[in-house]
Design a protein around this motif. Structure first.
Motif, PDB file in Angstrom:
ATOM      1  N   ARG A 120      -6.752   2.487  -6.010  1.00  0.00           N
ATOM      2  CA  ARG A 120      -7.429   3.785  -5.925  1.00  0.00           C
ATOM      3  C   ARG A 120      -8.104   4.125  -7.245  1.00  0.00           C
ATOM      4  NH1 ARG A 120      -6.697   6.947  -1.691  1.00  0.00           N
ATOM      5  NH2 ARG A 120      -5.313   6.102  -0.112  1.00  0.00           N
TER       6      ARG A 120
ATOM      7  N   THR B 138       0.857  -1.185   0.000  1.00  0.00           N
ATOM      8  CA  THR B 138       0.000   0.000   0.000  1.00  0.00           C
ATOM      9  C   THR B 138       0.896   1.240   0.000  1.00  0.00           C
ATOM     10  OG1 THR B 138      -0.108   0.221   2.408  1.00  0.00           O
ATOM     11  CG2 THR B 138      -1.706  -1.250   1.389  1.00  0.00           C
TER      12      THR B 138
ATOM     13  N   TYR C 146      -8.796  -1.647  -0.115  1.00  0.00           N
ATOM     14  CA  TYR C 146      -7.668  -2.330   0.517  1.00  0.00           C
ATOM     15  C   TYR C 146      -7.936  -3.827   0.450  1.00  0.00           C
ATOM     16  CZ  TYR C 146      -6.294   2.212   2.293  1.00  0.00           C
ATOM     17  OH  TYR C 146      -5.914   3.525   2.374  1.00  0.00           O
TER      18      TYR C 146
ATOM     19  N   GLU D 236      -3.466  -2.089  -2.341  1.00  0.00           N
ATOM     20  CA  GLU D 236      -4.303  -0.882  -2.354  1.00  0.00           C
ATOM     21  C   GLU D 236      -4.674  -0.554  -3.795  1.00  0.00           C
ATOM     22  OE1 GLU D 236      -2.644   2.387  -0.065  1.00  0.00           O
ATOM     23  OE2 GLU D 236      -3.291   3.776  -1.610  1.00  0.00           O
TER      24      GLU D 236
END
Lengths: 139, 204
Positions: free
Chosen positions: B160, B88, B171, B158
Protein backbone atom coordinates in the motif's frame (compact mmCIF):
# COMPACT_ATOMS: atom_id res chain seq x y z
CA UNK A 1 -10.35 41.52 -21.96
CA UNK A 2 -11.89 39.12 -24.50
CA UNK A 3 -8.48 38.24 -25.97
CA UNK A 4 -7.09 37.63 -22.47
CA UNK A 5 -9.92 35.19 -21.71
CA UNK A 6 -9.36 33.46 -25.05
CA UNK A 7 -5.64 33.17 -24.32
CA UNK A 8 -6.30 31.77 -20.84
CA UNK A 9 -8.79 29.24 -22.21
CA UNK A 10 -6.34 28.17 -24.94
CA UNK A 11 -3.53 27.81 -22.40
CA UNK A 12 -5.73 25.75 -20.09
CA UNK A 13 -6.79 23.53 -22.98
CA UNK A 14 -3.17 23.05 -24.06
CA UNK A 15 -2.12 22.21 -20.52
CA UNK A 16 -4.96 19.72 -20.18
CA UNK A 17 -4.08 18.09 -23.46
CA UNK A 18 -0.34 17.89 -22.80
CA UNK A 19 -1.07 16.33 -19.43
CA UNK A 20 -2.39 13.25 -21.22
CA UNK A 21 0.23 13.21 -23.95
CA UNK A 22 2.99 10.63 -23.60
CA UNK A 23 4.19 9.32 -26.90
CA UNK A 24 6.42 6.29 -27.10
CA UNK A 25 9.71 6.11 -28.96
CA UNK A 26 11.01 2.62 -29.75
CA UNK A 27 14.09 0.88 -31.05
CA UNK A 28 14.31 -2.73 -32.21
CA UNK A 29 16.30 -5.04 -34.48
CA UNK A 30 16.22 -3.82 -38.08
CA UNK A 31 15.86 -7.34 -39.47
CA UNK A 32 13.72 -9.26 -36.94
CA UNK A 33 14.64 -12.89 -36.29
CA UNK A 34 11.06 -13.72 -35.31
CA UNK A 35 8.97 -15.33 -38.01
CA UNK A 36 5.40 -15.15 -36.70
CA UNK A 37 2.63 -17.18 -38.27
CA UNK A 38 0.25 -14.46 -39.33
CA UNK A 39 -3.49 -14.98 -39.41
CA UNK A 40 -5.68 -13.48 -42.11
CA UNK A 41 -8.22 -11.56 -40.10
CA UNK A 42 -11.71 -10.19 -40.61
CA UNK A 43 -12.55 -6.90 -38.91
CA UNK A 44 -15.98 -5.58 -38.04
CA UNK A 45 -16.07 -1.95 -36.90
CA UNK A 46 -19.27 -0.81 -35.23
CA UNK A 47 -17.64 2.05 -33.30
CA UNK A 48 -16.00 4.22 -35.94
CA UNK A 49 -14.55 6.55 -33.33
CA UNK A 50 -12.72 3.69 -31.65
CA UNK A 51 -11.71 2.36 -35.06
CA UNK A 52 -10.01 5.69 -35.75
CA UNK A 53 -8.23 5.62 -32.39
CA UNK A 54 -6.98 2.03 -32.15
CA UNK A 55 -5.61 0.07 -35.09
CA UNK A 56 -4.93 -3.64 -35.43
CA UNK A 57 -1.40 -4.12 -36.76
CA UNK A 58 -1.25 -7.90 -36.96
CA UNK A 59 -2.66 -11.18 -35.68
CA UNK A 60 -0.45 -14.20 -35.22
CA UNK A 61 -0.87 -17.61 -33.67
CA UNK A 62 1.11 -20.55 -32.40
CA UNK A 63 0.48 -23.89 -30.70
CA UNK A 64 1.46 -24.32 -27.05
CA UNK A 65 1.43 -27.38 -24.78
CA UNK A 66 1.14 -29.62 -27.82
CA UNK A 67 -2.42 -28.88 -28.89
CA UNK A 68 -3.60 -25.54 -27.47
CA UNK A 69 -3.90 -22.45 -29.63
CA UNK A 70 -2.34 -19.18 -28.56
CA UNK A 71 -3.16 -16.00 -30.45
CA UNK A 72 -1.57 -12.60 -30.21
CA UNK A 73 -3.05 -9.40 -31.59
CA UNK A 74 -0.86 -6.33 -31.94
CA UNK A 75 -2.74 -3.09 -31.37
CA UNK A 76 -1.62 0.45 -32.14
CA UNK A 77 -2.75 3.71 -30.61
CA UNK A 78 -3.24 5.93 -33.67
CA UNK A 79 -3.29 9.15 -31.65
CA UNK A 80 -0.81 11.14 -29.56
CA UNK A 81 -2.61 10.88 -26.22
CA UNK A 82 -3.00 7.97 -23.82
CA UNK A 83 -5.90 5.68 -24.67
CA UNK A 84 -7.63 3.28 -22.32
CA UNK A 85 -9.42 0.31 -23.81
CA UNK A 86 -10.92 -2.96 -22.69
CA UNK A 87 -10.57 -6.18 -24.63
CA UNK A 88 -11.81 -9.73 -24.48
CA UNK A 89 -10.97 -12.90 -26.37
CA UNK A 90 -13.61 -15.52 -27.08
CA UNK A 91 -13.02 -19.01 -28.47
CA UNK A 92 -15.23 -21.33 -30.49
CA UNK A 93 -14.84 -24.98 -31.41
CA UNK A 94 -14.99 -26.62 -34.83
CA UNK A 95 -18.79 -26.55 -34.75
CA UNK A 96 -18.83 -22.84 -33.98
CA UNK A 97 -19.90 -23.40 -30.40
CA UNK A 98 -18.45 -21.19 -27.67
CA UNK A 99 -15.81 -22.93 -25.62
CA UNK A 100 -15.75 -20.56 -22.63
CA UNK A 101 -13.06 -20.70 -20.00
CA UNK A 102 -11.22 -18.44 -17.59
CA UNK A 103 -9.55 -16.54 -20.42
CA UNK A 104 -12.87 -15.11 -21.62
CA UNK A 105 -12.97 -11.95 -19.55
CA UNK A 106 -12.73 -8.23 -20.13
CA UNK A 107 -9.25 -6.89 -19.47
CA UNK A 108 -8.08 -3.28 -19.31
CA UNK A 109 -5.21 -1.93 -21.41
CA UNK A 110 -3.68 1.54 -21.50
CA UNK A 111 -1.75 2.51 -24.60
CA UNK A 112 0.50 5.54 -24.57
CA UNK A 113 0.47 7.88 -27.57
CA UNK A 114 1.37 6.02 -30.80
CA UNK A 115 2.28 2.96 -28.75
CA UNK A 116 2.08 -0.55 -30.17
CA UNK A 117 1.21 -3.32 -27.72
CA UNK A 118 0.39 -6.99 -28.09
CA UNK A 119 -2.39 -8.76 -26.26
CA UNK A 120 -2.55 -12.53 -26.22
CA UNK A 121 -4.55 -15.44 -24.94
CA UNK A 122 -4.24 -19.20 -24.74
CA UNK A 123 -7.23 -21.41 -25.42
CA UNK A 124 -7.72 -23.62 -22.40
CA UNK A 125 -9.41 -26.30 -24.48
CA UNK A 126 -7.87 -28.24 -27.38
CA UNK A 127 -11.32 -28.04 -29.02
CA UNK A 128 -10.93 -24.27 -29.53
CA UNK A 129 -10.10 -23.48 -33.15
CA UNK A 130 -11.29 -19.93 -33.84
CA UNK A 131 -11.24 -16.77 -31.80
CA UNK A 132 -12.77 -13.30 -31.69
CA UNK A 133 -11.15 -10.29 -30.09
CA UNK A 134 -13.58 -7.63 -28.89
CA UNK A 135 -12.36 -4.13 -28.15
CA UNK A 136 -14.28 -1.31 -26.48
CA UNK A 137 -13.24 2.10 -25.18
CA UNK A 138 -12.26 2.23 -21.53
CA UNK A 139 -14.07 4.15 -18.83
CA UNK B 1 -34.51 32.85 -34.33
CA UNK B 2 -38.25 32.52 -33.71
CA UNK B 3 -39.37 31.30 -30.31
CA UNK B 4 -40.98 27.87 -31.26
CA UNK B 5 -37.74 26.87 -32.97
CA UNK B 6 -35.74 28.04 -29.95
CA UNK B 7 -38.02 26.06 -27.64
CA UNK B 8 -37.73 22.96 -29.84
CA UNK B 9 -33.93 23.26 -29.82
CA UNK B 10 -33.86 23.63 -26.05
CA UNK B 11 -36.13 20.61 -25.52
CA UNK B 12 -34.07 18.53 -27.96
CA UNK B 13 -30.85 19.46 -26.20
CA UNK B 14 -32.35 18.67 -22.81
CA UNK B 15 -33.64 15.31 -24.03
CA UNK B 16 -30.28 14.45 -25.57
CA UNK B 17 -28.53 15.40 -22.36
CA UNK B 18 -30.88 13.28 -20.27
CA UNK B 19 -30.52 10.32 -22.62
CA UNK B 20 -26.74 10.48 -22.61
CA UNK B 21 -26.67 10.83 -18.83
CA UNK B 22 -29.01 7.92 -18.24
CA UNK B 23 -26.72 5.66 -20.30
CA UNK B 24 -23.81 6.23 -17.92
CA UNK B 25 -25.41 6.90 -14.59
CA UNK B 26 -24.67 4.82 -11.53
CA UNK B 27 -27.46 2.27 -10.99
CA UNK B 28 -29.60 2.69 -7.88
CA UNK B 29 -31.75 -0.43 -8.23
CA UNK B 30 -30.15 -3.85 -7.95
CA UNK B 31 -29.62 -5.63 -11.25
CA UNK B 32 -27.59 -8.47 -12.66
CA UNK B 33 -24.25 -7.67 -14.21
CA UNK B 34 -21.54 -9.80 -15.78
CA UNK B 35 -19.38 -11.31 -13.02
CA UNK B 36 -15.95 -9.72 -13.25
CA UNK B 37 -17.14 -7.60 -16.17
CA UNK B 38 -16.49 -3.94 -16.85
CA UNK B 39 -19.44 -2.80 -14.70
CA UNK B 40 -18.15 -4.38 -11.49
CA UNK B 41 -17.23 -2.35 -8.43
CA UNK B 42 -13.55 -1.48 -7.99
CA UNK B 43 -12.37 -1.01 -4.42
CA UNK B 44 -9.01 -0.13 -2.95
CA UNK B 45 -9.29 -2.17 0.23
CA UNK B 46 -9.86 -5.64 -1.13
CA UNK B 47 -9.10 -8.05 -3.93
CA UNK B 48 -12.10 -7.77 -6.24
CA UNK B 49 -13.54 -10.55 -8.37
CA UNK B 50 -11.99 -9.04 -11.50
CA UNK B 51 -8.57 -9.12 -9.80
CA UNK B 52 -8.87 -12.84 -9.09
CA UNK B 53 -10.00 -13.41 -12.69
CA UNK B 54 -7.12 -11.43 -14.15
CA UNK B 55 -4.56 -13.16 -11.96
CA UNK B 56 -5.93 -16.62 -12.77
CA UNK B 57 -6.04 -15.86 -16.50
CA UNK B 58 -2.41 -14.66 -16.49
CA UNK B 59 -1.25 -17.69 -14.50
CA UNK B 60 -3.04 -20.17 -16.75
CA UNK B 61 -1.73 -18.53 -19.94
CA UNK B 62 1.79 -18.55 -18.55
CA UNK B 63 1.66 -22.17 -17.40
CA UNK B 64 0.16 -23.48 -20.63
CA UNK B 65 2.66 -21.47 -22.71
CA UNK B 66 5.65 -22.61 -20.66
CA UNK B 67 5.73 -26.11 -22.11
CA UNK B 68 6.37 -27.82 -18.76
CA UNK B 69 3.08 -29.74 -18.94
CA UNK B 70 4.26 -31.40 -22.16
CA UNK B 71 7.22 -32.94 -20.37
CA UNK B 72 5.26 -35.16 -17.98
CA UNK B 73 5.72 -38.90 -18.63
CA UNK B 74 2.00 -39.62 -18.32
CA UNK B 75 -0.76 -37.18 -19.26
CA UNK B 76 -2.82 -35.91 -17.60
CA UNK B 77 -0.44 -35.16 -14.75
CA UNK B 78 -1.83 -35.34 -11.22
CA UNK B 79 -1.72 -32.07 -9.32
CA UNK B 80 -2.14 -31.50 -5.59
CA UNK B 81 -2.77 -28.07 -4.14
CA UNK B 82 -0.24 -27.15 -1.48
CA UNK B 83 -0.08 -24.08 0.74
CA UNK B 84 -1.08 -20.68 -0.66
CA UNK B 85 0.14 -18.21 1.95
CA UNK B 86 -2.04 -15.14 2.40
CA UNK B 87 0.12 -12.18 3.43
CA UNK B 88 -2.51 -9.56 2.64
CA UNK B 89 -4.43 -7.58 5.25
CA UNK B 90 -7.70 -9.24 4.36
CA UNK B 91 -9.07 -12.67 4.91
CA UNK B 92 -9.44 -14.37 1.54
CA UNK B 93 -10.29 -17.82 0.31
CA UNK B 94 -7.40 -18.75 -1.94
CA UNK B 95 -9.74 -21.05 -3.87
CA UNK B 96 -10.82 -17.83 -5.61
CA UNK B 97 -7.52 -18.16 -7.46
CA UNK B 98 -6.67 -21.86 -7.41
CA UNK B 99 -10.08 -23.15 -8.44
CA UNK B 100 -10.06 -21.06 -11.63
CA UNK B 101 -6.61 -22.39 -12.45
CA UNK B 102 -7.68 -25.95 -11.72
CA UNK B 103 -10.74 -25.62 -13.93
CA UNK B 104 -8.69 -24.27 -16.82
CA UNK B 105 -6.01 -26.95 -16.49
CA UNK B 106 -8.69 -29.62 -16.27
CA UNK B 107 -10.31 -28.25 -19.46
CA UNK B 108 -6.96 -28.39 -21.21
CA UNK B 109 -6.67 -32.11 -20.51
CA UNK B 110 -3.09 -31.66 -19.31
CA UNK B 111 -3.67 -31.83 -15.57
CA UNK B 112 -6.14 -33.35 -13.15
CA UNK B 113 -6.27 -32.38 -9.50
CA UNK B 114 -6.45 -34.89 -6.70
CA UNK B 115 -9.17 -34.20 -4.15
CA UNK B 116 -8.23 -37.02 -1.78
CA UNK B 117 -4.78 -35.78 -0.87
CA UNK B 118 -4.34 -32.53 0.99
CA UNK B 119 -1.93 -30.48 3.01
CA UNK B 120 -1.63 -31.80 6.58
CA UNK B 121 -4.04 -34.63 5.82
CA UNK B 122 -6.94 -32.22 5.19
CA UNK B 123 -8.53 -33.54 2.04
CA UNK B 124 -10.98 -31.72 -0.18
CA UNK B 125 -13.26 -34.70 -0.65
CA UNK B 126 -13.19 -36.88 2.49
CA UNK B 127 -16.08 -39.04 1.27
CA UNK B 128 -14.18 -40.04 -1.86
CA UNK B 129 -11.15 -40.93 0.26
CA UNK B 130 -13.22 -42.98 2.75
CA UNK B 131 -15.12 -44.72 -0.05
CA UNK B 132 -11.85 -45.71 -1.74
CA UNK B 133 -10.50 -47.03 1.55
CA UNK B 134 -13.73 -48.97 2.18
CA UNK B 135 -13.74 -50.42 -1.35
CA UNK B 136 -10.13 -51.51 -0.98
CA UNK B 137 -10.82 -53.07 2.42
CA UNK B 138 -13.87 -55.00 1.17
CA UNK B 139 -11.89 -56.28 -1.78
CA UNK B 140 -9.13 -57.34 0.59
CA UNK B 141 -6.64 -55.15 -1.17
CA UNK B 142 -4.41 -52.33 -0.15
CA UNK B 143 -5.72 -48.99 -1.32
CA UNK B 144 -3.78 -47.57 -4.24
CA UNK B 145 -3.66 -43.79 -4.31
CA UNK B 146 -2.28 -42.12 -7.38
CA UNK B 147 0.32 -39.76 -6.02
CA UNK B 148 0.64 -36.25 -7.43
CA UNK B 149 3.28 -35.51 -10.02
CA UNK B 150 3.07 -31.78 -9.30
CA UNK B 151 2.16 -29.58 -6.37
CA UNK B 152 1.01 -25.98 -6.64
CA UNK B 153 2.05 -23.53 -3.95
CA UNK B 154 2.11 -19.76 -3.73
CA UNK B 155 1.74 -16.54 -1.86
CA UNK B 156 -0.48 -13.45 -1.95
CA UNK B 157 1.15 -10.14 -1.09
CA UNK B 158 -0.14 -6.62 -0.62
CA UNK B 159 1.64 -3.29 -0.92
CA UNK B 160 0.00 0.00 0.00
CA UNK B 161 1.10 3.54 -0.74
CA UNK B 162 -0.55 6.94 -0.44
CA UNK B 163 0.22 10.38 -1.84
CA UNK B 164 -2.15 13.00 -0.45
CA UNK B 165 -5.66 11.72 -1.00
CA UNK B 166 -4.61 9.26 -3.68
CA UNK B 167 -4.36 5.71 -2.42
CA UNK B 168 -2.62 2.89 -4.23
CA UNK B 169 -2.68 -0.81 -3.59
CA UNK B 170 -0.74 -3.53 -5.36
CA UNK B 171 -1.69 -7.16 -4.98
CA UNK B 172 1.00 -9.65 -5.96
CA UNK B 173 0.02 -13.21 -6.85
CA UNK B 174 2.90 -15.69 -6.81
CA UNK B 175 2.65 -19.34 -7.80
CA UNK B 176 5.13 -22.22 -8.14
CA UNK B 177 4.63 -25.62 -9.72
CA UNK B 178 6.91 -28.20 -8.11
CA UNK B 179 7.73 -31.67 -9.36
CA UNK B 180 7.18 -34.01 -6.41
CA UNK B 181 9.90 -36.53 -7.29
CA UNK B 182 12.76 -34.03 -7.05
CA UNK B 183 11.22 -31.04 -5.29
CA UNK B 184 12.19 -28.62 -8.03
CA UNK B 185 9.99 -25.71 -9.09
CA UNK B 186 9.61 -26.23 -12.84
CA UNK B 187 7.33 -23.22 -13.37
CA UNK B 188 6.99 -20.00 -11.42
CA UNK B 189 4.97 -16.91 -12.15
CA UNK B 190 4.15 -13.60 -10.56
CA UNK B 191 1.29 -11.30 -11.50
CA UNK B 192 0.85 -7.83 -10.02
CA UNK B 193 -2.39 -5.87 -10.08
CA UNK B 194 -2.28 -2.22 -9.03
CA UNK B 195 -5.28 -0.03 -8.29
CA UNK B 196 -5.14 3.70 -7.61
CA UNK B 197 -7.73 6.27 -6.66
CA UNK B 198 -9.36 8.21 -3.88
CA UNK B 199 -12.50 6.11 -3.47
CA UNK B 200 -14.28 3.02 -4.74
CA UNK B 201 -16.01 3.22 -8.11
CA UNK B 202 -18.53 1.36 -10.23
CA UNK B 203 -17.03 0.12 -13.48
CA UNK B 204 -13.52 0.30 -14.84
Amino acid sequence: MKSLALFAASAALLLALTGCQTNVNTVSRAEPLARPTLVNDKRIVTDRTLGDLIGVVSVNETIVSGNLRKVQVTLENLRDNNREIRYRFEWVDQDGMGVGGVSELWLPLVLAGRETRSVSTVATSPRAVDFTLKIVEGK
Amino acid sequence: MNSPLRRFSAVSLLAAGLLSLSGCQTPRDAKYIESGGASTVVTLDQINIQDWNRAADAMVASLLSSGVLERVPEQPAVLAISRIVNNTQQQVDTDSLTKKIRVALNQSGKVITTTTLGLGGKVEDPLAKESAEMAAMLAGQKQVTRLPYYTLSGKLLEDRAQAGKVKQVTYTFQLSLTTVKDGLAVWEEEKQITKQGTRSSVGW
